[in-house]
Design an enzyme around this catalytic site. Structure first.
Site, PDB file in Angstrom:
ATOM      1  N   ARG A  23      20.501  28.747 -26.740  1.00 21.88           N
ATOM      2  CA  ARG A  23      19.403  27.828 -26.478  1.00 21.88           C
ATOM      3  C   ARG A  23      19.706  27.055 -25.199  1.00 21.88           C
ATOM      4  O   ARG A  23      20.865  26.928 -24.811  1.00 21.88           O
ATOM      5  CB  ARG A  23      19.228  26.866 -27.655  1.00 21.88           C
ATOM      6  CG  ARG A  23      18.658  27.561 -28.902  1.00 21.88           C
ATOM      7  CD  ARG A  23      18.697  26.630 -30.095  1.00 21.88           C
ATOM      8  NE  ARG A  23      20.034  26.089 -30.279  1.00 21.88           N
ATOM      9  CZ  ARG A  23      20.312  24.804 -30.396  1.00 21.88           C
ATOM     10  NH1 ARG A  23      19.367  23.915 -30.367  1.00 21.88           N
ATOM     11  NH2 ARG A  23      21.553  24.385 -30.556  1.00 21.88           N
ATOM     12  N   HIS A 112      21.959   0.449  -9.706  1.00 20.97           N
ATOM     13  CA  HIS A 112      23.049   1.423  -9.805  1.00 20.97           C
ATOM     14  C   HIS A 112      22.823   2.450 -10.921  1.00 20.97           C
ATOM     15  O   HIS A 112      23.318   3.571 -10.851  1.00 20.97           O
ATOM     16  CB  HIS A 112      24.361   0.669 -10.070  1.00 20.97           C
ATOM     17  CG  HIS A 112      25.572   1.537 -10.018  1.00 20.97           C
ATOM     18  ND1 HIS A 112      26.202   1.846  -8.825  1.00 20.97           N
ATOM     19  CD2 HIS A 112      26.269   2.176 -10.984  1.00 20.97           C
ATOM     20  CE1 HIS A 112      27.241   2.638  -9.080  1.00 20.97           C
ATOM     21  NE2 HIS A 112      27.305   2.859 -10.372  1.00 20.97           N
ATOM     22  N   ASN A 152      22.609  15.736  -4.509  1.00 17.07           N
ATOM     23  CA  ASN A 152      23.575  16.222  -5.489  1.00 17.07           C
ATOM     24  C   ASN A 152      23.500  15.287  -6.684  1.00 17.07           C
ATOM     25  O   ASN A 152      23.869  14.128  -6.570  1.00 17.07           O
ATOM     26  CB  ASN A 152      24.998  16.192  -4.917  1.00 17.07           C
ATOM     27  CG  ASN A 152      25.121  17.009  -3.628  1.00 17.07           C
ATOM     28  OD1 ASN A 152      24.413  17.996  -3.436  1.00 17.07           O
ATOM     29  ND2 ASN A 152      26.005  16.598  -2.752  1.00 17.07           N
ATOM     30  N   ALA A 159      28.082  15.422  -6.295  1.00 14.24           N
ATOM     31  CA  ALA A 159      27.928  13.999  -5.985  1.00 14.24           C
ATOM     32  C   ALA A 159      29.282  13.311  -6.038  1.00 14.24           C
ATOM     33  O   ALA A 159      30.012  13.445  -7.014  1.00 14.24           O
ATOM     34  CB  ALA A 159      26.965  13.344  -6.966  1.00 14.24           C
ATOM     35  N   SER A 160      29.635  12.584  -4.972  1.00 12.44           N
ATOM     36  CA  SER A 160      30.914  11.888  -4.981  1.00 12.44           C
ATOM     37  C   SER A 160      30.729  10.409  -5.321  1.00 12.44           C
ATOM     38  O   SER A 160      31.681   9.718  -5.639  1.00 12.44           O
ATOM     39  CB  SER A 160      31.616  12.059  -3.637  1.00 12.44           C
ATOM     40  OG  SER A 160      30.725  11.772  -2.590  1.00 12.44           O
ATOM     41  N   HIS A 165      21.401   8.709  -4.742  1.00 18.45           N
ATOM     42  CA  HIS A 165      21.101   8.810  -3.309  1.00 18.45           C
ATOM     43  C   HIS A 165      20.808  10.260  -2.937  1.00 18.45           C
ATOM     44  O   HIS A 165      21.211  11.178  -3.643  1.00 18.45           O
ATOM     45  CB  HIS A 165      22.280   8.301  -2.474  1.00 18.45           C
ATOM     46  CG  HIS A 165      23.534   9.126  -2.615  1.00 18.45           C
ATOM     47  ND1 HIS A 165      24.371   9.031  -3.717  1.00 18.45           N
ATOM     48  CD2 HIS A 165      24.083  10.076  -1.820  1.00 18.45           C
ATOM     49  CE1 HIS A 165      25.388   9.877  -3.571  1.00 18.45           C
ATOM     50  NE2 HIS A 165      25.222  10.533  -2.433  1.00 18.45           N
ATOM     51  N   GLN A 167      20.613  12.976   0.652  1.00 18.43           N
ATOM     52  CA  GLN A 167      21.261  13.098   1.955  1.00 18.43           C
ATOM     53  C   GLN A 167      20.407  13.937   2.880  1.00 18.43           C
ATOM     54  O   GLN A 167      19.620  14.772   2.422  1.00 18.43           O
ATOM     55  CB  GLN A 167      22.621  13.787   1.816  1.00 18.43           C
ATOM     56  CG  GLN A 167      23.567  13.068   0.878  1.00 18.43           C
ATOM     57  CD  GLN A 167      24.930  13.735   0.837  1.00 18.43           C
ATOM     58  OE1 GLN A 167      25.566  13.930   1.860  1.00 18.43           O
ATOM     59  NE2 GLN A 167      25.379  14.088  -0.357  1.00 18.43           N
ATOM     60  N   CYS A 195      -0.163  34.345   3.705  1.00 16.21           N
ATOM     61  CA  CYS A 195       1.124  33.686   3.457  1.00 16.21           C
ATOM     62  C   CYS A 195       1.632  34.131   2.085  1.00 16.21           C
ATOM     63  O   CYS A 195       0.905  34.093   1.093  1.00 16.21           O
ATOM     64  CB  CYS A 195       0.932  32.175   3.515  1.00 16.21           C
ATOM     65  SG  CYS A 195       2.235  31.227   2.712  1.00 16.21           S
ATOM     66  N   CYS A 198       1.415  31.354  -0.531  1.00 15.17           N
ATOM     67  CA  CYS A 198       0.043  31.143  -1.007  1.00 15.17           C
ATOM     68  C   CYS A 198      -0.311  32.231  -2.025  1.00 15.17           C
ATOM     69  O   CYS A 198      -0.927  31.950  -3.058  1.00 15.17           O
ATOM     70  CB  CYS A 198      -0.950  31.182   0.150  1.00 15.17           C
ATOM     71  SG  CYS A 198      -0.916  29.712   1.186  1.00 15.17           S
TER      72      CYS A 198
HETATM   73 ZN   LIG Z   1      25.746   1.188  -7.024  1.00 22.40          ZN
HETATM   74 ZN   LIG Z   2       1.044  29.287   2.330  1.00 24.71          ZN
END
Ligand SMILES: [Zn+2]
Ligand SMILES: [Zn+2]
Ligand SMILES: [Zn+2]
Length: 330
Positions: A23, A112, A152, A159-160, A165, A167, A195, A198
């Site tokens: 699952r 945070h 990330n 993510a560090s 955030h 980037q 396209c 599209c």
């Molecule tokens: Zn923070």
């Molecule tokens: Zn398109």
């Protein structure tokens, strides 16, 4: 029987190999809970980041002080350096150039403890405006050919820092993956004069089995040949070659957040990487490439077979993933 599927946009093949009885919540990759402690991205610690490049300050306070709702700062440990010339040279049959580029961090909200999926919708919309504004500005610098925007989410996805955030990296070359997509899209346009994105949107919205959500302007879907379980793509429904041509960020924020909430709910907060693919600066308006967001949850390991073959093995068919995401109750 496992199935081989070809992604018409990248030309890449994947193996859809269902692991029976598994699952979605059995993947076992989860974002670790936030630990807290000192955080350079929290309000009050503005002096510990490089000076801000852009900030949204509803109360019009001074730069690098609290009172912001979003902040963009240079990355303290940039992958590329913003000063200098490219100096592209040959070394025999090899090519090299200086690592020039801009590496910026978009701090989406002062709080945070929020994530992109739990931020107020206005913060997500502001984040998209910040992307747009920074991309437009970096386009003026003729050393840069492309800006890659990504995120990330979770340390397993790279993510560090735990404060939410995104980037961006402005690059002196067009990334290989984007070049591949553009190449395939151009080929397709060459014989169909349509396209490919599209056409995919047209077919998928009629068929519905891989559609996750739709609103008036955007669609979120599971690609036919996804590399990873629950890989998701968000596209503008009407043809648009560059992210810079869009300004419908209220609707885009809504579908991004709705999709991420389903991913979080269904997969119990997996790590993931969202990224924006758009036309390069030199070819911003065209008929064959269609900007989009790709979201890749990090649920499987990339091992020898993937490195050696370029094939990805995906244990979850996209039809099942899309159905699961449509139905996961928030
Ligand atoms: Zn923070
Ligand atoms: Zn398109
Ligand atoms: Zn793409």
């Amino acid at each position: 029987m496992p199935e081989l599927r070809k992604d018409p946009i990248s030309g890449r093949w994947v193996i859809i190999s269902i692991e029976r009885g598994k699952r979605p919540s059995d993947f076992g990759m989860r974002i670790s809970p936030k630990k807290g402690g000192f955080c350079a991205f929290c309000a009050g610690n503005e002096h510990t980041t490089p000076p801000e490049i852009l900030a949204f300050r509803p109360d019009k306070g001074a730069p690098d002080t609290p009172g912001w709702s979003l902040r963009v700062v240079p990355n303290k440990f940039p992958a590329l350096h913003v000063e200098g010339k490219e100096n592209r040279v040959g070394e025999g049959i090899f090519d090299k150039m200086n690592g020039v580029g801009a590496h910026e961090v978009i701090i989406e909200n002062p709080d945070h403890n929020l994530t992109l999926s739990s931020l107020p919708l206005k913060s997500v919309e502001d984040t998209l405006w910040a992307f747009h504004q920074r991309m437009k500005d970096l386009k003026q610098d003729d050393r840069f050919k492309y800006v890659l925007i990504f995120k990330n989410e979770g340390d397993e996805a790279g993510a560090s820092l735990e404060h939410s955030h995104s980037q961006l990296i402005a690059l002196p070359i067009i990334p290989h993956l984007v070049q591949e997509e553009i190449y395939q899209a151009k080929q397709y346009y060459g014989y169909k004069e349509r396209c490919i994105f599209c056409d995919i949107i047209h077919q998928e919205t009629a068929n519905k089995s891989r559609i996750i959500f739709e609103n008036d302007e955007f669609v979120s879907l599971a690609p036919f040949a996804p590399r990873s379980p629950f890989e998701t793509m968000i596209l503008p429904k009407k043809h648009e070659s560059s992210f810079l041509l869009n300004n419908n960020f209220n609707m885009l924020a809504e579908i991004i957040q709705k999709t991420l909430k389903q991913i979080d709910k269904g997969l119990e907060m997996p790590p993931y990487n969202p990224m924006i693919h758009t036309s390069p600066f030199h070819d911003e308006t065209n008929n064959y490439y269609h900007w989009h967001i790709e979201i890749i949850p990090k649920l499987t390991k990339i091992a020898g077979f993937e490195w050696g073959s370029g094939f990805f093995i995906n244990p979850t068919p996209p039809e099942e993933a899309a159905k699961f995401m449509r139905e996961a109750e928030i």
